[in-house]
Design a protein around this motif. Structure first.
Motif, PDB file in Angstrom:
ATOM      1  N   TRP A  78       0.834  -1.204   0.000  1.00  0.00           N
ATOM      2  CA  TRP A  78       0.000   0.000   0.000  1.00  0.00           C
ATOM      3  C   TRP A  78       0.871   1.257   0.000  1.00  0.00           C
ATOM      4  O   TRP A  78       0.601   2.203  -0.747  1.00  0.00           O
ATOM      5  CB  TRP A  78      -0.938  -0.004   1.197  1.00  0.00           C
ATOM      6  N   VAL A  79       1.918   1.278   0.819  1.00  0.00           N
ATOM      7  CA  VAL A  79       2.806   2.446   0.886  1.00  0.00           C
ATOM      8  C   VAL A  79       3.498   2.662  -0.461  1.00  0.00           C
ATOM      9  O   VAL A  79       3.568   3.787  -0.965  1.00  0.00           O
ATOM     10  CB  VAL A  79       3.835   2.285   2.031  1.00  0.00           C
ATOM     11  N   VAL A  80       3.994   1.592  -1.064  1.00  0.00           N
ATOM     12  CA  VAL A  80       4.653   1.716  -2.372  1.00  0.00           C
ATOM     13  C   VAL A  80       3.650   2.196  -3.414  1.00  0.00           C
ATOM     14  O   VAL A  80       3.977   3.055  -4.239  1.00  0.00           O
ATOM     15  CB  VAL A  80       5.307   0.377  -2.784  1.00  0.00           C
ATOM     16  N   PHE A  81       2.429   1.677  -3.381  1.00  0.00           N
ATOM     17  CA  PHE A  81       1.390   2.125  -4.308  1.00  0.00           C
ATOM     18  C   PHE A  81       1.146   3.624  -4.175  1.00  0.00           C
ATOM     19  O   PHE A  81       1.068   4.349  -5.168  1.00  0.00           O
ATOM     20  CB  PHE A  81       0.099   1.341  -4.057  1.00  0.00           C
ATOM     21  N   MET A  82       1.035   4.095  -2.930  1.00  0.00           N
ATOM     22  CA  MET A  82       0.793   5.518  -2.705  1.00  0.00           C
ATOM     23  C   MET A  82       1.979   6.359  -3.179  1.00  0.00           C
ATOM     24  O   MET A  82       1.782   7.436  -3.754  1.00  0.00           O
ATOM     25  CB  MET A  82       0.505   5.779  -1.223  1.00  0.00           C
ATOM     26  N   LEU A  83       3.213   5.880  -2.949  1.00  0.00           N
ATOM     27  CA  LEU A  83       4.388   6.622  -3.412  1.00  0.00           C
ATOM     28  C   LEU A  83       4.441   6.692  -4.937  1.00  0.00           C
ATOM     29  O   LEU A  83       4.727   7.741  -5.513  1.00  0.00           O
ATOM     30  CB  LEU A  83       5.669   5.984  -2.862  1.00  0.00           C
ATOM     31  N   VAL A  84       4.155   5.575  -5.600  1.00  0.00           N
ATOM     32  CA  VAL A  84       4.152   5.566  -7.069  1.00  0.00           C
ATOM     33  C   VAL A  84       3.061   6.486  -7.595  1.00  0.00           C
ATOM     34  O   VAL A  84       3.275   7.234  -8.561  1.00  0.00           O
ATOM     35  CB  VAL A  84       3.979   4.128  -7.601  1.00  0.00           C
ATOM     36  N   LYS A  85       1.907   6.458  -6.954  1.00  0.00           N
ATOM     37  CA  LYS A  85       0.810   7.341  -7.367  1.00  0.00           C
ATOM     38  C   LYS A  85       1.215   8.807  -7.232  1.00  0.00           C
ATOM     39  O   LYS A  85       0.934   9.624  -8.112  1.00  0.00           O
ATOM     40  CB  LYS A  85      -0.416   7.025  -6.505  1.00  0.00           C
ATOM     41  N   MET A  86       1.900   9.140  -6.138  1.00  0.00           N
ATOM     42  CA  MET A  86       2.345  10.506  -5.918  1.00  0.00           C
ATOM     43  C   MET A  86       3.390  10.914  -6.972  1.00  0.00           C
ATOM     44  O   MET A  86       3.319  12.006  -7.529  1.00  0.00           O
ATOM     45  CB  MET A  86       2.944  10.656  -4.520  1.00  0.00           C
ATOM     46  N   VAL A  87       4.326  10.033  -7.258  1.00  0.00           N
ATOM     47  CA  VAL A  87       5.351  10.330  -8.265  1.00  0.00           C
ATOM     48  C   VAL A  87       4.703  10.532  -9.628  1.00  0.00           C
ATOM     49  O   VAL A  87       5.087  11.442 -10.378  1.00  0.00           O
ATOM     50  CB  VAL A  87       6.417   9.214  -8.302  1.00  0.00           C
ATOM     51  N   ASN A  88       3.723   9.710  -9.971  1.00  0.00           N
ATOM     52  CA  ASN A  88       3.028   9.866 -11.258  1.00  0.00           C
ATOM     53  C   ASN A  88       2.301  11.197 -11.339  1.00  0.00           C
ATOM     54  O   ASN A  88       2.288  11.832 -12.392  1.00  0.00           O
ATOM     55  CB  ASN A  88       2.059   8.710 -11.484  1.00  0.00           C
ATOM     56  N   ARG A  89       1.702  11.643 -10.236  1.00  0.00           N
ATOM     57  CA  ARG A  89       1.046  12.961 -10.231  1.00  0.00           C
ATOM     58  C   ARG A  89       2.053  14.075 -10.454  1.00  0.00           C
ATOM     59  O   ARG A  89       1.782  15.030 -11.180  1.00  0.00           O
ATOM     60  CB  ARG A  89       0.317  13.184  -8.913  1.00  0.00           C
ATOM     61  N   VAL A  90       3.207  13.974  -9.815  1.00  0.00           N
ATOM     62  CA  VAL A  90       4.250  14.990  -9.985  1.00  0.00           C
ATOM     63  C   VAL A  90       4.724  15.007 -11.436  1.00  0.00           C
ATOM     64  O   VAL A  90       4.906  16.075 -12.031  1.00  0.00           O
ATOM     65  CB  VAL A  90       5.417  14.739  -9.004  1.00  0.00           C
ATOM     66  N   LYS A  91       4.900  13.830 -12.039  1.00  0.00           N
ATOM     67  CA  LYS A  91       5.323  13.755 -13.443  1.00  0.00           C
ATOM     68  C   LYS A  91       4.280  14.381 -14.359  1.00  0.00           C
ATOM     69  O   LYS A  91       4.622  15.126 -15.280  1.00  0.00           O
ATOM     70  CB  LYS A  91       5.545  12.297 -13.857  1.00  0.00           C
ATOM     71  N   GLU A  92       3.002  14.063 -14.112  1.00  0.00           N
ATOM     72  CA  GLU A  92       1.934  14.624 -14.942  1.00  0.00           C
ATOM     73  C   GLU A  92       1.886  16.140 -14.817  1.00  0.00           C
ATOM     74  O   GLU A  92       1.691  16.845 -15.808  1.00  0.00           O
ATOM     75  CB  GLU A  92       0.587  14.015 -14.561  1.00  0.00           C
ATOM     76  N   ALA A  93       2.070  16.648 -13.615  1.00  0.00           N
ATOM     77  CA  ALA A  93       2.068  18.101 -13.414  1.00  0.00           C
ATOM     78  C   ALA A  93       3.240  18.743 -14.136  1.00  0.00           C
ATOM     79  O   ALA A  93       3.099  19.817 -14.725  1.00  0.00           O
ATOM     80  CB  ALA A  93       2.111  18.422 -11.926  1.00  0.00           C
ATOM     81  N   ALA A  94       4.399  18.086 -14.095  1.00  0.00           N
ATOM     82  CA  ALA A  94       5.580  18.621 -14.783  1.00  0.00           C
ATOM     83  C   ALA A  94       5.377  18.600 -16.294  1.00  0.00           C
ATOM     84  O   ALA A  94       5.795  19.529 -16.995  1.00  0.00           O
ATOM     85  CB  ALA A  94       6.818  17.821 -14.401  1.00  0.00           C
TER      86      ALA A  94
END
Length: 142
Positions: free
Chosen positions: A97-113
């Motif tokens: 679950w923690v890894v899933f949340m971290l990957v989700k957060m990284v993907n959001r940052v990439k999309e914003a960039a």
């Protein structure tokens, strides 16, 4: 053969893989600490300190009543340590679950960039085949 090996090692994808493994090992230590030191104690607060690690059944051998799993193993008894397995599953689910949340957060940052990056201007499209044929027709009429 040594030259081929040297070329293989020098390729970018092998070096990228090596760096990924090293970073992955370091990240594993961080996630394990996060789960063991921060999340599990919080869960323990809400569940009343439930810990299944010392739950086991003695298959063969003599073990003192109420002995810990470690003490039972030290006596040489054959134990069915189902509690440790249950805790391993719980820890796996928390880590996943923690890894899933971290990957989700990284993907959001990439999309914003990517959204903030200036869009590349498209090269002007050249004349179509029909436009060229019409120009040839008009030139032949003259």
């Amino acid at each position: 053969m040594f030259q081929e090996f040297k070329t293989f090692i020098a390729k970018g994808n092998v070096m990228d893989m090596a760096v990924g493994i090293i970073i992955g090992a370091a990240f594993t230590a961080i996630v394990t600490s996060l789960v063991g030191d921060l999340i599990n104690p919080l869960i323990g607060l809400f569940t009343g300190g439930v810990d299944f690690t010392n739950n086991y059944s003695v298959l063969a051998g003599d073990v003192a009543e109420g002995a810990s799993l470690e003490a039972a193993r030290e006596t040489g008894a054959s134990v069915f340590a189902y509690g440790a397995f249950i805790m391993a599953i719980i820890n796996f689910l928390i880590i996943a679950w923690v890894v899933f949340m971290l990957v989700k957060m990284v993907n959001r940052v990439k999309e914003a960039a990517e959204e903030e990056a200036p869009a590349e201007e498209e090269a002007p499209a050249g004349p179509s085949e029909l436009d060229i044929l019409m120009e040839i027709r008009d030139a032949l009429k003259k």
